[in-house]
Write a protein that holds these residues in place. Sequence first.
Motif, PDB file in Angstrom:
ATOM      1  N   UNK A  45       0.775  -1.328   0.087  1.00  0.00           N
ATOM      2  CA  UNK A  45       0.014  -0.060  -0.025  1.00  0.00           C
ATOM      3  C   UNK A  45       0.853   1.381   0.225  1.00  0.00           C
ATOM      4  N   UNK A  46       2.115   1.100   0.608  1.00  0.00           N
ATOM      5  CA  UNK A  46       3.103   2.176   0.482  1.00  0.00           C
ATOM      6  C   UNK A  46       3.869   2.473  -0.809  1.00  0.00           C
ATOM      7  N   UNK A  47       3.566   1.603  -1.910  1.00  0.00           N
ATOM      8  CA  UNK A  47       4.342   1.917  -3.199  1.00  0.00           C
ATOM      9  C   UNK A  47       5.448   0.811  -3.137  1.00  0.00           C
ATOM     10  N   UNK A  48       5.811   0.793  -4.328  1.00  0.00           N
ATOM     11  CA  UNK A  48       6.748  -0.177  -4.915  1.00  0.00           C
ATOM     12  C   UNK A  48       8.291  -0.248  -4.106  1.00  0.00           C
ATOM     13  N   UNK A  49       8.587   0.859  -3.465  1.00  0.00           N
ATOM     14  CA  UNK A  49       9.556   1.097  -2.980  1.00  0.00           C
ATOM     15  C   UNK A  49       9.779   0.179  -1.485  1.00  0.00           C
ATOM     16  N   UNK A  50       8.477   0.086  -0.963  1.00  0.00           N
ATOM     17  CA  UNK A  50       8.277  -0.872   0.196  1.00  0.00           C
ATOM     18  C   UNK A  50       7.819  -2.340  -0.178  1.00  0.00           C
ATOM     19  N   UNK A  51       7.845  -2.610  -1.245  1.00  0.00           N
ATOM     20  CA  UNK A  51       7.401  -3.954  -1.835  1.00  0.00           C
ATOM     21  C   UNK A  51       8.186  -5.068  -1.136  1.00  0.00           C
ATOM     22  N   UNK A  52       7.576  -6.191  -0.494  1.00  0.00           N
ATOM     23  CA  UNK A  52       8.300  -7.210   0.239  1.00  0.00           C
ATOM     24  C   UNK A  52       9.114  -8.274  -0.775  1.00  0.00           C
ATOM     25  N   UNK A  53       8.411  -8.600  -1.837  1.00  0.00           N
ATOM     26  CA  UNK A  53       8.869  -9.427  -2.584  1.00  0.00           C
ATOM     27  C   UNK A  53       9.105  -9.172  -4.009  1.00  0.00           C
ATOM     28  N   UNK A  54      10.296  -9.362  -4.389  1.00  0.00           N
ATOM     29  CA  UNK A  54      10.557  -8.749  -5.837  1.00  0.00           C
ATOM     30  C   UNK A  54       9.656  -9.391  -6.808  1.00  0.00           C
ATOM     31  N   UNK A  55       9.203 -10.643  -6.589  1.00  0.00           N
ATOM     32  CA  UNK A  55       8.459 -11.446  -7.703  1.00  0.00           C
ATOM     33  C   UNK A  55       7.303 -10.744  -7.864  1.00  0.00           C
TER      34      UNK A  55
END
Length: 242
Positions: A135-145
């Motif tokens: 929800x906070x955007x791609x910079x905070x994504x947990x899993x690259x996949x």
Amino acid sequence: MPRKFAIGDLHGGLKALIQLLERINLRPDDTLIFLGDYVDGWSDSANTVTYLIELAKQNSCIFIRGNHDDLTQKWLETDRMNEKWLEHGGQSSIDAYRNFSDEEKRAHVKFFHEMFNYHKDDEGRLFVHAGFTNLHGPDFEYFDKSFYWDRTLWEMVLAMDPEIQPGHEFYPQRLQHFEEIYIGHTPVTRIGKTTPVNKANVWNVDTGAAFKGPISAIDVNTKEVFQSDPVYTLYPEEKGRN
């Protein structure tokens, strides 16, 4: 004025890509943002990568990583095959690399390694193959996949009530980080379309090149769309991923 294009999934359709760039009337100052899936589909998968490597020497190109690119890279590096990958276009890439030298394969692995999971431009636009979940955007994504596999961003905007606009209390937080989001991954032919589709602030530029559709490019400033012929018509002896 320099132009900036988002270009949808290629799936080894080099003949269609060349045709598309001719129809764009490509200029030296144009920027090309490729949204991923360069391989797995038509017989020119390996040749497409070679072409893109050379194209980047002439034009400003940004290459986003697609799920098929990730799978092909892993096979090139380890020689291990994923059965699902083979069923969904992987065999075409294996066949396409049969006559490539080790040196050429190493150059392609380098190309795959240097791709981006996503790109943000200075105008508040995001370019990503599939989407992102945080929800906070791609910079905070947990899993690259998630960037090249997850379809929930597109599924969400397809299901949204068009009355829900920015500023509405129910407007998805995921969408509020960018003016526009450009994706591929899920062919719009699944909803009966053959040109890029806009839902909320998301543009899907995958027009089904791996199946019965064309390769598409959209000028992100003017929204003018350019397309190749349906890719399968340029490879009449092949089945693609049908």
